[in-house]
Write a protein that holds these residues in place. Structure first.
Motif, short mmCIF file in Angstrom:
data_model
loop_
_atom_site.label_atom_id
_atom_site.label_comp_id
_atom_site.label_asym_id
_atom_site.label_seq_id
_atom_site.Cartn_x
_atom_site.Cartn_y
_atom_site.Cartn_z
N ALA A 12 1.42 6.35 -6.70
CA ALA A 12 0.35 7.91 -6.71
C ALA A 12 1.50 9.00 -6.78
O ALA A 12 1.12 9.68 -8.22
CB ALA A 12 -0.40 7.56 -6.20
N ARG A 13 1.97 9.42 -6.18
CA ARG A 13 2.43 10.67 -6.03
C ARG A 13 3.49 11.18 -7.69
O ARG A 13 3.82 11.58 -7.72
CB ARG A 13 3.32 10.75 -4.80
CG ARG A 13 3.37 12.09 -4.55
CD ARG A 13 4.95 12.13 -3.35
NE ARG A 13 5.06 13.29 -3.76
CZ ARG A 13 5.97 14.05 -3.73
NH1 ARG A 13 6.81 13.69 -4.52
NH2 ARG A 13 6.32 15.79 -3.73
N LYS A 14 3.83 9.57 -7.73
CA LYS A 14 4.92 9.74 -8.36
C LYS A 14 4.53 10.47 -9.74
O LYS A 14 5.04 11.22 -10.92
CB LYS A 14 5.82 8.74 -8.86
CG LYS A 14 7.22 7.92 -10.02
CD LYS A 14 7.86 7.16 -10.18
CE LYS A 14 8.94 6.97 -11.04
NZ LYS A 14 9.77 5.89 -11.25
N GLY A 15 3.32 10.08 -9.59
CA GLY A 15 2.52 10.25 -11.57
C GLY A 15 2.13 11.38 -11.66
O GLY A 15 2.31 11.99 -12.85
N LEU B 277 0.78 -1.16 -0.15
CA LEU B 277 0.17 -0.08 -0.22
C LEU B 277 1.30 1.27 0.12
O LEU B 277 0.57 2.16 -0.73
CB LEU B 277 -1.06 -0.34 0.94
CG LEU B 277 -0.35 0.03 2.83
CD1 LEU B 277 -0.54 1.75 2.64
CD2 LEU B 277 -1.72 -0.48 3.78
N LEU B 278 1.94 0.62 0.17
CA LEU B 278 2.92 2.58 0.33
C LEU B 278 3.23 2.73 -0.54
O LEU B 278 3.84 3.71 -0.94
CB LEU B 278 4.20 2.07 1.71
CG LEU B 278 3.25 2.75 3.23
CD1 LEU B 278 4.89 1.98 4.30
CD2 LEU B 278 3.27 3.56 3.46
N THR C 2 -3.55 7.54 2.79
CA THR C 2 -2.50 7.11 3.08
C THR C 2 -2.72 6.74 4.42
O THR C 2 -3.17 5.69 4.83
CB THR C 2 -1.09 7.28 3.38
OG1 THR C 2 -0.67 7.74 1.90
CG2 THR C 2 0.76 6.76 3.72
N LYS C 3 -2.83 7.44 5.56
CA LYS C 3 -3.30 7.77 6.89
C LYS C 3 -4.39 6.90 7.06
O LYS C 3 -4.45 5.59 8.05
CB LYS C 3 -3.29 8.86 7.58
CG LYS C 3 -2.10 9.77 7.78
CD LYS C 3 -1.69 10.26 8.84
CE LYS C 3 -0.57 11.10 8.54
NZ LYS C 3 -0.72 12.81 9.70
N ILE D 26 -1.97 17.87 -3.00
CA ILE D 26 -1.84 17.13 -3.76
C ILE D 26 -1.54 15.61 -2.94
O ILE D 26 -2.33 15.22 -2.25
CB ILE D 26 -1.56 17.30 -4.94
CG1 ILE D 26 -2.66 17.43 -6.01
CG2 ILE D 26 -2.40 14.94 -5.22
CD1 ILE D 26 -2.39 17.25 -7.15
N ASP D 27 -0.52 16.26 -2.37
CA ASP D 27 0.44 15.80 -0.75
C ASP D 27 -0.25 15.32 0.12
O ASP D 27 -0.37 14.50 0.49
CB ASP D 27 1.79 16.49 -1.23
CG ASP D 27 2.86 15.95 -2.30
OD1 ASP D 27 2.39 14.71 -2.78
OD2 ASP D 27 3.88 16.90 -1.75
#
Length: 670
Positions: free
Chosen positions: A414-417, A407-408, A611-612, A603-604
């Protein structure tokens, strides 16, 4: 004369050695059984100290099982010194209760009552006349009067019967909806857990008047050993009670020797004992209802029954005692010596004495050894509650690490995307802006007013309106992607009690069930639709501030750029056009980078919150089953260590070792 003396001396020596061997073996057994009991108790305390009662729902049954297992070991230890327990075993309606009453010389066992499937009844002449002892699964005892005990047991039986009806009825409702054997089994497990009442009573000790047999033995009535499970299939549970017995009277119906269930019971016991190296030499086989056989064919018919019994069951029993329990009890009640004699009860009692009483200590030691092996064999099977949990815990610890890493990784990808897409949009825009500035910035020196120059910079050189749609579309898309990813991962990574069924569906089907109190629904019922805090983002119109972010500071930007132009346009055009382009490029680069950082940070933040959320539900689902991951690792270590204790063989000293040890002691004393 000398030969006789030598034989007598050898016999005394042999008896002495045998006696010493039994004493040493008994002492060693007590030590070993008590050591294992302490290890079980220690494991219980270690796990209990890590337990949060609001979580770890799979651990609570393990603690109960450890308590019950500790009690079994305590029973073994105490069983080496207590009165010899004689178990009466057989199918329902084979006359067990009648035989018990005949053996004890009084009507203490209920006749024509369907045997209970959840306890044993011990008839104990050492108890006071008005007091019963109720023994619970965890080893606790309770004293009640005979009448109070009967009322209490009737209520327990009623609860069991009612809840069993409910479970069978509810299972029938959903059988057609279940596609696999695993789903059927899990549904049955779920129904038993949520609806089936299971009494914690395992034994009831009843007071009786002493007679010649009850002074030497405690007689134990066992439940009906051929039962039906919830699906209607016949199940046999002989070994469940056999391991408790010192000696066994195994009842067969002389009129139904070919009964498949009778043979299945004996085969099941033999198969069970073969796995632990046990034997059936502490069993007396009884052919009951022999009076009916004699009535139809006399002694010849009786011999045929004995021959048939040897043919069918000969490999299990050395011989068969023919009796009529009904005739014996009638004779005892009516004090009819002829009926008693014809019933065969005296022959059975004589056989009990010669087989069991004269060798009671030897048999008790042997039976406790077999009992211990049976307990250890059961607890080390993969199907046993504790072992199954250990295996599951190890698997889910591995899955915990694997799923968390996955999941991480998904959110990292996703962040890279979205970072790459954001970079692509801003870089592409800046390249266009730089090209326009390079080719058209000098036009600014031809414009007369500051407003004209500002408009030209905004509309033709920077063209910020080209940046807005791409950023809004990208922002909206990735907020939606993160939300979808969160919802997907919540479903994929949570741990559930049941793996093959959807208890939400069952819950809807069973919501009308109110015939018995149900337990609190297990975590699985909530986990299929997990509540995820702040799971939806306000992304319908994209990031509403994107336009403001892009165009909000434009006034200050334009003011700085247009004020850079001097009054003498010709000189300025000649000396400042290069510096103007640099200023324009620096301004737009700084501005777009500020916009990029703001959008990336936004977005982060959503990604971190997602994530949390997933981690929260991921950890919560695991904790609901096993407790925290850290505590579950400790519990796995505690249980593994306990199983290492179970798997250590117990080796008892032989006669040669005893003699050598005795000789050493004598030499040391000298």
């Amino acid at each position: 004369m000398i030969t006789r003396q030598a034989d007598s001396s050898n016999q005394r020596l042999k008896s002495l050695i045998t006696r010493k061997n039994r004493i040493a073996q008994k002492k060693r057994m007590k030590h070993d059984f008590h050591s294992i009991e302490r290890e079980i108790y220690k494991t219980y305390n270690e796990i209990n100290s890590e337990l949060d009662n609001d979580y770890a729902i799979l651990l609570h049954p393990i603690l109960n099982e450890l308590t019950a297992l500790s009690f079994k070991m305590k029973e073994l230890t105490e069983g080496l010194d207590k009165t010899f327990e004689l178990f009466i075993v057989g199918m329902g309606n084979y006359g067990k209760s009648t035989l018990i009453n005949a053996l004890l010389g009084q009507e203490v066992a209920d006749i024509d009552v369907r045997p209970k499937t959840w306890k044993v009844d011990v008839f104990d002449a050492t108890l006071s006349n008005e007091e019963c002892v109720i023994v619970y699964r965890n080893g606790e005892t309770e004293y009640r009067s005979v009448e109070e005990t009967r009322v209490f047991l009737e209520k327990e039986e009623e609860k069991i019967k009612n809840s069993r009806k409910v479970v069978k009825s509810e299972l029938k409702k959903v059988l057609n909806e279940l596609k696999t054997k695993e789903a059927i089994q899990e549904t049955e497990d779920y129904l038993k857990k949520e609806f089936l009442y299971q009494s914690n009573v395992v034994e009831v000790r009843w007071p009786i008047n002493a007679n010649h047999l009850s002074k030497k033995f405690m007689v134990v009535d066992t439940p009906g050993l051929v039962q039906e499970n919830l699906s209607g299939d016949a199940i046999i549970s002989v070994q469940k009670y056999y391991h408790k017995a010192d000696g066994v009277i195994w009842m067969l119906d002389a009129t139904k020797l070919a009964s498949k269930k009778s043979k299945d019971m004996v085969d099941e016991l033999e198969a069970s004992l073969s796995k632990i190296g046990g034997k059936t030499d502490n069993i007396i086989a009884v052919l009951n209802r022999i009076d009916l056989v004699r009535k139809n064919g006399g002694e010849e018919a009786e011999q045929k029954v004995i021959d048939e019994a040897n043919k069918v069951f000969g490999k299990h029993f050395d011989n068969f005692i023919c009796i009529s329990a009904k005739q014996a009890l009638k004779g005892i009640i009516n004090k009819d010596s002829q009926q008693i004699s014809e019933s065969g009860i005296d022959n059975l009692i004589e056989t009990i004495n010669s087989t069991f009483y004269e060798n009671a200590q030897k048999i008790q030691i042997q039976s406790r050894g077999i009992s211990y092996k049976q307990i250890i064999h059961d607890v080390t099977q993969d199907s046993h509650l504790i072992k199954a949990y250990v295996n599951r815990l190890r698997e889910e610890q591995y899955l915990y690490t694997k799923r968390k890493k996955m999941l991480l990784k998904k959110f990292k990808e996703a962040r890279k995307g979205y970072k790459n897409e954001l970079d692509d949009i801003t870089v592409s825009f800046l390249q266009g802006a730089q090209s326009r500035i390079e080719n058209h910035a000098s036009v600014l020196f031809d414009l007369e007013s500051e407003n004209e120059r500002g408009k030209y910079i905004k509309d033709h050189l920077l063209s910020l309106e080209e940046l807005q749609p791409g950023l809004e579309k990208m922002h909206k898309y990735w907020l939606n992607e993160i939300e979808n990813l969160m919802r997907q991962l919540v479903t994929e990574v949570v741990f559930t009690e049941y793996k093959h069924i959807d208890p939400n569906t069952l819950k809807k089907l069973f919501k009308e069930t109110d015939k018995v109190p149900r337990n609190v629904f297990s975590y699985k019922l909530n986990s299929a639709n997990l509540e995820t805090e702040d799971i939806s983002f306000a992304s319908g119109a994209g990031f509403a501030a994107i336009g403001g972010l892009i165009f909000g500071p434009i006034g200050l930007l334009l003011a700085g750029l247009t004020s850079f132009l001097g009054i003498n346009k010709e000189i300025a055009k000649l000396f400042k056009s290069g510096e103007l382009k640099r200023e324009l490029n620096e301004a737009i680069n700084t501005h777009v980078e500020d916009v990029r950082k703001s959008i990336l940070n936004d977005i982060d933040l959503k990604k971190e919150k997602a994530t949390k959320n997933v981690l929260k539900n991921f950890n919560q689902s695991y904790e609901n089953l096993h407790g925290t991951y850290k505590s579950s690792v400790k519990n796995e270590e505690y249980l593994t260590k306990l199983y290492e204790t179970f798997e250590k063989p117990i080796i008892y000293p032989d006669i040669k070792t005893l003699l050598i040890n005795d000789k050493r002691k004598m030499n040391d004393e000298v």
